[in-house]
Design an enzyme around this catalytic site. Structure first.
Site, PDB file in Angstrom:
ATOM      1  N   SER A 110     -13.853   2.418  -7.680  1.00 53.12           N
ATOM      2  CA  SER A 110     -14.917   2.580  -8.673  1.00 53.12           C
ATOM      3  C   SER A 110     -14.497   3.608  -9.717  1.00 53.12           C
ATOM      4  O   SER A 110     -14.806   3.461 -10.899  1.00 53.12           O
ATOM      5  CB  SER A 110     -16.220   3.008  -7.993  1.00 53.12           C
ATOM      6  OG  SER A 110     -16.004   4.152  -7.216  1.00 53.12           O
ATOM      7  N   SER A 111     -13.743   4.634  -9.295  1.00 51.57           N
ATOM      8  CA  SER A 111     -13.375   5.655 -10.285  1.00 51.57           C
ATOM      9  C   SER A 111     -12.398   5.103 -11.320  1.00 51.57           C
ATOM     10  O   SER A 111     -12.531   5.368 -12.511  1.00 51.57           O
ATOM     11  CB  SER A 111     -12.828   6.918  -9.612  1.00 51.57           C
ATOM     12  OG  SER A 111     -11.668   6.635  -8.891  1.00 51.57           O
ATOM     13  N   SER A 124     -25.874   8.748 -16.569  1.00 51.55           N
ATOM     14  CA  SER A 124     -25.528   7.924 -15.406  1.00 51.55           C
ATOM     15  C   SER A 124     -26.794   7.314 -14.808  1.00 51.55           C
ATOM     16  O   SER A 124     -27.728   8.045 -14.440  1.00 51.55           O
ATOM     17  CB  SER A 124     -24.837   8.787 -14.350  1.00 51.55           C
ATOM     18  OG  SER A 124     -24.950   8.176 -13.080  1.00 51.55           O
ATOM     19  N   ASP A 166      -4.616   1.162  -9.234  1.00 49.90           N
ATOM     20  CA  ASP A 166      -6.049   0.886  -9.394  1.00 49.90           C
ATOM     21  C   ASP A 166      -6.413   0.651 -10.855  1.00 49.90           C
ATOM     22  O   ASP A 166      -7.122  -0.297 -11.194  1.00 49.90           O
ATOM     23  CB  ASP A 166      -6.885   2.052  -8.842  1.00 49.90           C
ATOM     24  CG  ASP A 166      -6.522   2.364  -7.400  1.00 49.90           C
ATOM     25  OD1 ASP A 166      -5.857   1.529  -6.765  1.00 49.90           O
ATOM     26  OD2 ASP A 166      -6.911   3.448  -6.925  1.00 49.90           O
ATOM     27  N   GLU A 216       0.844  -1.201   0.000  1.00 54.42           N
ATOM     28  CA  GLU A 216       0.000   0.000   0.000  1.00 54.42           C
ATOM     29  C   GLU A 216       0.883   1.257   0.000  1.00 54.42           C
ATOM     30  O   GLU A 216       1.902   1.311   0.702  1.00 54.42           O
ATOM     31  CB  GLU A 216      -0.882  -0.028   1.245  1.00 54.42           C
ATOM     32  CG  GLU A 216      -2.289   0.461   1.023  1.00 54.42           C
ATOM     33  CD  GLU A 216      -3.114  -0.385   0.056  1.00 54.42           C
ATOM     34  OE1 GLU A 216      -3.112  -0.071  -1.156  1.00 54.42           O
ATOM     35  OE2 GLU A 216      -3.763  -1.342   0.490  1.00 54.42           O
TER      36      GLU A 216
HETATM   37  C1  GLA Z   1      -5.233   4.779  -3.907  1.00 59.06           C
HETATM   38  C2  GLA Z   1      -4.478   5.179  -5.176  1.00 59.06           C
HETATM   39  C3  GLA Z   1      -3.476   4.108  -5.583  1.00 59.06           C
HETATM   40  C4  GLA Z   1      -2.584   3.707  -4.411  1.00 59.06           C
HETATM   41  C5  GLA Z   1      -3.419   3.437  -3.149  1.00 59.06           C
HETATM   42  C6  GLA Z   1      -2.568   3.221  -1.940  1.00 59.06           C
HETATM   43  O1  GLA Z   1      -6.046   3.662  -4.163  1.00 59.06           O
HETATM   44  O2  GLA Z   1      -5.364   5.418  -6.233  1.00 59.06           O
HETATM   45  O3  GLA Z   1      -2.709   4.548  -6.673  1.00 59.06           O
HETATM   46  O4  GLA Z   1      -1.597   4.662  -4.165  1.00 59.06           O
HETATM   47  O5  GLA Z   1      -4.321   4.485  -2.866  1.00 59.06           O
HETATM   48  O6  GLA Z   1      -1.816   2.065  -2.075  1.00 59.06           O
END
Ligand code: GLA
Length: 383
Positions: free
Chosen positions: A124-125, A66, A169, A32
């Site tokens: 979700s984004s 939407s 993400d 993380e």
């Molecule tokens: C969010 C960000 C990711 C990552 C996490 C933490 O989800 O969008 O890029 O940095 O936080 O790990």
């Protein structure tokens, strides 16, 4: 998601037949706040996704509808700018980035629905961004490489949503694979799939149902602390470009004397990168106990050193720590709310949810949501 339903709603609104793209939300097993430090991450795509219907228009207009907000947003592909409808910006931001890369787009109709809970830290984004990027790619035959779909989504998040996120993400949404986690090296962008064998256990997400308002600004601030640490080390080691290149001894010597807070933030990241590498070995060896212990350590670091947890998340992790049927738990994603991820023995899941829900509600006056998730494939055309 009912496809026939989606098609007929689309036809009702736009009087056309859509191409339909699905892009999933994500979990992260471990790793993380490492992505924007050129470290490793280990996410997986899940069985909750965003669904997009899309068709070409004869003019240059962009019509977005939407389902969740029951709103229509109209603009022009010739003049893309931020909308006052927040939900539309993730879509418009992607169209804008695609054009900025030199691809040409025409007007289009666009419908969006999904079942990734919003604000729950399940990205979700990113799922919206990747669904949009891939839908536009397919509709206009752009042949954008898949990695660029993820990068375009990330850039859209920076420009139209104002969060300076890493690549995890969007990468997970595009490249997820059923029954696997994917370990990405955020420096080389090389990745490997690791089978997620959870015999007798499942991944349970416990949603705090809070997203504290400082989440976005704190995220950008953490990034800045990491960059500051790197800059100080770089004065002595010019070849250092990210925390990936920094070790604890360097931090001790060049960062700790200058700023203890920056030191603590950087130390967490360096330790987390190490932890992920150990976790990958544990997972490959089927050592779920070992993996679980590392997840608890990650939570501790995120809470105490990186300071991105909150009372609700800490409570949920503390409450399961002593239970022998929960192998590991931690807050997941950016922090300040959203979900914890837990590895829980199958037959105990219902008891756990019931027990925690009442205690959580009693303590915080909030309801707890729980999702038993499975991993799933990444972005794809489904019809
Ligand atoms: C969010 C960000 C990711 C990552 C996490 C933490 O989800 O969008 O890029 O940095 O936080 O790990």
């Amino acid at each position: 998601m009912n496809l026939e339903n989606l098609k007929s709603i689309f036809k009702g609104i736009f009087n056309a037949d859509p191409l339909i793209v699905r892009s999933p939300g994500r979990i992260n097993i471990i790793g993380e706040h490492t992505d924007y430090n050129e470290g490793f991450v280990m996410p997986a795509a899940i069985d909750k996704a965003i669904y997009v219907g899309i068709s070409k228009r004869d003019d240059h207009e962009v019509h977005l509808f939407s389902e969740g907000y029951q709103q229509l947003d109209v603009s022009s592909i010739k003049d893309l700018k931020k909308s006052e409808n927040d939900w539309a910006n993730y879509i418009l931001g992607v169209a804008d980035q695609i054009q900025k890369r030199g691809y040409s787009l025409g007007g289009f109709n666009f419908y969006i629905d999904g079942n990734v809970p919003l604000g729950a830290g399940l990205s979700s984004s990113a799922a919206v961004e990747c669904a949009t990027g891939y839908a536009l790619d397919q509709l206009f035959n752009l042949e954008i490489p898949k990695m660029d779909i993820a990068l375009i989504g990330q850039k859209a998040e920076h420009t139209f949503a104002g969060v300076n996120c890493g690549i995890m993400d969007q990468f997970a949404s595009v490249f997820g694979k059923k029954d696997h986690a994917v370990m990405l090296d955020c420096r080389s962008m090389k990745y490997i799939y690791i089978p997620l064998k959870l015999d007798g256990y499942k991944l349970v997400l416990l949603n705090t149902n809070v997203k504290h308002s400082l989440a976005d600004s704190a995220y950008n601030k953490r990034r800045a602390s990491c960059e500051q640490g790197v800059a100080w080390v770089k004065e002595a080691y010019p070849s250092v470009n990210s925390l990936r290149d920094v070790d604890l001894a360097m931090l001790e010597q060049y960062v700790k004397p200058k700023d203890l807070d920056v030191y603590n933030k950087c130390r967490f990241v360096i330790e987390e990168i190490e932890r992920l590498l150990t976790a990958a070995e544990q997972l490959k060896n089927g050592n779920l106990d070992g993996l679980g212990q590392l997840m608890y350590q990650t939570h501790h670091g995120l809470s105490v050193d990186y300071e991105v947890s909150c009372a609700e998340l800490d409570f949920l992790v503390d409450s399961v720590k002593e239970l022998d049927y929960v192998l590991g738990a931690r807050m997941m994603g950016g922090g300040f709310g959203g979900c914890t991820i837990n590895i829980v023995r199958d037959e105990k899941i219902d008891d756990l949810i019931e027990n925690l829900s009442s205690r959580y509600e009693e303590k915080f006056g909030l309801s707890l949501a729980a999702y038993v998730v499975t991993t799933d494939q990444g972005t794809s055309v489904i019809s």
